[in-house]
Design a protein around this motif. Structure first.
Motif, PDB file in Angstrom:
ATOM      1  N   ALA A   1      53.923  19.501  61.575  1.00  0.00           N
ATOM      2  CA  ALA A   1      54.802  18.985  60.525  1.00  0.00           C
ATOM      3  C   ALA A   1      56.050  19.838  60.356  1.00  0.00           C
ATOM      4  O   ALA A   1      56.023  21.044  60.591  1.00  0.00           O
ATOM      5  CB  ALA A   1      54.027  18.942  59.207  1.00  0.00           C
ATOM      6  N   GLY A   2      57.141  19.208  59.956  1.00  0.00           N
ATOM      7  CA  GLY A   2      58.327  19.936  59.519  1.00  0.00           C
ATOM      8  C   GLY A   2      59.109  20.649  60.607  1.00  0.00           C
ATOM      9  O   GLY A   2      59.907  21.533  60.304  1.00  0.00           O
ATOM     10  N   ARG A   3      58.885  20.308  61.853  1.00  0.00           N
ATOM     11  CA  ARG A   3      59.615  21.000  62.920  1.00  0.00           C
ATOM     12  C   ARG A   3      60.482  20.039  63.730  1.00  0.00           C
ATOM     13  O   ARG A   3      60.818  20.328  64.886  1.00  0.00           O
ATOM     14  CB  ARG A   3      58.631  21.718  63.860  1.00  0.00           C
ATOM     15  CG  ARG A   3      57.700  22.706  63.175  1.00  0.00           C
ATOM     16  CD  ARG A   3      58.428  23.915  62.628  1.00  0.00           C
ATOM     17  NE  ARG A   3      57.519  24.890  62.066  1.00  0.00           N
ATOM     18  CZ  ARG A   3      57.632  25.434  60.859  1.00  0.00           C
ATOM     19  NH1 ARG A   3      58.641  25.088  60.070  1.00  0.00           N
ATOM     20  NH2 ARG A   3      56.765  26.314  60.427  1.00  0.00           N
TER      21      ARG A   3
ATOM     22  N   PRO B   1      57.445  18.169  51.280  1.00  0.00           N
ATOM     23  CA  PRO B   1      57.118  16.941  52.034  1.00  0.00           C
ATOM     24  C   PRO B   1      56.403  17.243  53.362  1.00  0.00           C
ATOM     25  O   PRO B   1      55.462  16.527  53.733  1.00  0.00           O
ATOM     26  CB  PRO B   1      58.481  16.287  52.284  1.00  0.00           C
ATOM     27  CG  PRO B   1      59.390  16.869  51.251  1.00  0.00           C
ATOM     28  CD  PRO B   1      58.883  18.245  50.951  1.00  0.00           C
ATOM     29  N   ALA B   2      56.840  18.284  54.039  1.00  0.00           N
ATOM     30  CA  ALA B   2      56.218  18.608  55.329  1.00  0.00           C
ATOM     31  C   ALA B   2      54.781  19.085  55.136  1.00  0.00           C
ATOM     32  O   ALA B   2      53.884  18.725  55.907  1.00  0.00           O
ATOM     33  CB  ALA B   2      57.039  19.665  56.070  1.00  0.00           C
ATOM     34  N   ALA B   3      54.558  19.899  54.102  1.00  0.00           N
ATOM     35  CA  ALA B   3      53.200  20.405  53.855  1.00  0.00           C
ATOM     36  C   ALA B   3      52.271  19.238  53.501  1.00  0.00           C
ATOM     37  O   ALA B   3      51.125  19.180  53.968  1.00  0.00           O
ATOM     38  CB  ALA B   3      53.219  21.439  52.736  1.00  0.00           C
ATOM     39  N   ASP B   4      52.768  18.315  52.695  1.00  0.00           N
ATOM     40  CA  ASP B   4      51.960  17.130  52.359  1.00  0.00           C
ATOM     41  C   ASP B   4      51.644  16.323  53.611  1.00  0.00           C
ATOM     42  O   ASP B   4      50.518  15.877  53.818  1.00  0.00           O
ATOM     43  CB  ASP B   4      52.710  16.229  51.354  1.00  0.00           C
ATOM     44  CG  ASP B   4      52.722  16.838  49.945  1.00  0.00           C
ATOM     45  OD1 ASP B   4      52.125  17.919  49.764  1.00  0.00           O
ATOM     46  OD2 ASP B   4      53.340  16.233  49.053  1.00  0.00           O
ATOM     47  N   TYR B   5      52.660  16.171  54.426  1.00  0.00           N
ATOM     48  CA  TYR B   5      52.482  15.383  55.638  1.00  0.00           C
ATOM     49  C   TYR B   5      51.467  16.032  56.573  1.00  0.00           C
ATOM     50  O   TYR B   5      50.650  15.343  57.198  1.00  0.00           O
ATOM     51  CB  TYR B   5      53.838  15.214  56.340  1.00  0.00           C
ATOM     52  CG  TYR B   5      53.803  14.244  57.483  1.00  0.00           C
ATOM     53  CD1 TYR B   5      53.599  12.877  57.259  1.00  0.00           C
ATOM     54  CD2 TYR B   5      53.948  14.679  58.793  1.00  0.00           C
ATOM     55  CE1 TYR B   5      53.544  11.985  58.320  1.00  0.00           C
ATOM     56  CE2 TYR B   5      53.900  13.787  59.857  1.00  0.00           C
ATOM     57  CZ  TYR B   5      53.703  12.450  59.606  1.00  0.00           C
ATOM     58  OH  TYR B   5      53.636  11.563  60.659  1.00  0.00           O
TER      59      TYR B   5
END
Ligand SMILES: Nc1ncnc2c1ncn2[C@@H]1O[C@H](COP(=O)(O)OP(=O)(O)OP(=O)(O)O)[C@@H](O)[C@H]1O
Ligand SMILES: [Mg+2]
Length: 393
Positions: free
Chosen positions: A20-22, A241-245
């Motif tokens: 996530a988040g990258r 948002p990325a951590a949730d995802y």
């Protein structure tokens, strides 16, 4: 919920169920690969970040992106006081062996292997003629190329030749260097020079480094032009948002879900640090009786996950420190979570700065702390100060 289907993966280098988040870094690397494929000048990439923020797993993703383009790859993990000559030689050996069956001109491969062998045999650490010096390569060592003994010259020639063999096939080579801050100073300088040369010749070989946050200063201390040579990407905690995802996407693939306040509680606990996201996610999954996961589940799971982290994640690192180093880190922890001045740490310990600097230096060598700026130090491991403050004195 069913522990067998638990998707989360806390662990060093463990591929997360969802990276996530990258997206930005991944898109950037795609551009780099495409530019190199078109012989455009491109800088090498260096990923920096604290411990367990996901440098290794991002590097693994980069590696599969390169392989998708039929590139070959090699990887080394740098160690303090160990020259990179041997590890680079074996990494390129692996890479070129993968290329060999596709190559139409076996003599080109053999020639390169001869150069590689000569390069490797120059290693001061291994006995001449031993399998580890010759890499088990049975073609005769070449002469007059990559064998001068000067790593800067030899590495430049070796990487140039490797790139040219890959170019025959219209592909490239990606060389990954993990824990790059541990590459010895003379080798850093040689590596920078080789990257500089490659970027100018447009050869299809890219070095992708990863290391702790002070890596850019390690590189610029050895070559002033390193800032222009490398594209730095700093990897850090995931935003909300990325951590949730990172939690939701894998859960949904298993037909499970989280209530909104469960996600709130998980974000509060993990603070967006990828390792903690996985660790808390994993325990919470096992604790929850059914989907959707609730805040109550997180409340029950929290202390269990924190206990596991205290032993395996923080504790194992704490154990690696000597009593003097532990004392030093405890003093740092007392001073808070932001980078602290080394002079202040000495003051906290009631000692002269010069008498505590050996502990500081060895902690830096062990990768437990780093110097974020001149005179300032910080923990490489997220939440380490918090862990230390919770320990009985
Ligand atoms: N983007 C991400 N999304 C979700 N989980 C991640 C992400 N990146 C890393 N993780 C998880 O975090 C953990 C640590 O990742 P990794 O080993 O790559 O960190 P690192 O930065 O290389 O650490 P170190 O500095 O100790 O080598 C792994 O369990 C991995 O699954
Ligand atoms: Mg790593």
């Amino acid at each position: 919920m069913d522990p067998v289907r638990n998707p989360y993966a806390p662990g060093a280098g463990q591929r997360p169920p969802e990276l996530a988040g990258r997206d930005r870094e991944i898109a950037q690397f795609e551009v780099v690969l495409e530019r190199i494929a078109r012989h455009r000048p491109e800088r090498s990439i260096v990923l920096t970040g604290r411990r367990d923020v996901g440098k290794t797993v991002l590097r693994t993703r980069f590696r599969s992106m390169a392989r998708q383009r039929l590139w070959v790859t090699g990887k080394i993990e740098a160690r303090p006081e160990q020259s990179i000559r041997r590890p680079v030689a074996s990494a390129l050996h692996m890479a070129v062996r993968e290329l060999a069956p596709r190559h139409r001109a076996p003599e080109r491969i053999d020639h390169f292997l001869g150069v590689l062998k000569a390069f490797s045999m120059r290693s001061p650490a291994t006995p001449k003629g031993s399998v580890s010096a010759t890499l088990g390569i049975d073609v005769p060592a070449a002469r007059g190329r990559a064998d001068s003994g000067d790593l800067e010259i030899d590495l430049t020639e070796l990487l140039t030749d490797a790139a040219s063999v890959a170019a025959d096939l219209g592909v490239g080579i990606a060389l990954f260097i993990d824990e790059m801050q541990d590459v010895p100073a003379p080798d850093v300088s040689a590596l920078c020079a080789a990257c500089h040369e490659l970027s100018q010749s447009g050869g299809p070989l890219i070095v992708v480094g990863a290391g702790l946050p002070h890596l850019p200063s390690v590189l610029s201390a050895s070559k002033s032009y390193s800032e222009r040579l490398f594209r730095y990407a700093s990897i850090d905690r995931l935003d909300r948002p990325a951590a949730d995802y990172a939690l939701l996407a894998p859960a949904r693939r298993e037909g499970a879900d989280f209530e909104a306040d469960a996600l709130d509680a998980l974000y509060a606990a993990a603070d967006g640090y990828p390792y903690f996201v996985q660790a808390y996610g994993k325990v919470t999954w096992d604790v929850a009786a059914a989907s959707p996961v609730t805040a109550k589940d997180v409340q029950v799971a929290g202390p269990v996950a924190a206990g596991e982290l205290a032993v395996g994640f923080f504790g194992s690192r704490y154990e690696r420190a000597t009593p003097a180093e532990r004392e030093y880190m405890r003093a740092m922890a007392v001073l808070g979570d932001d980078p602290v001045q080394t002079a202040q740490v000495a003051e906290e310990l009631g000692r002269k700065p010069s008498s505590v600097s050996p502990a500081r230096d060895s902690l830096i060598k062990k990768g437990l702390i780093y110097s974020s700026e001149r005179g300032l130090i910080a923990f490489t491991v997220p939440h380490f100060g918090r862990f230390l403050r919770a320990q009985p004195a």
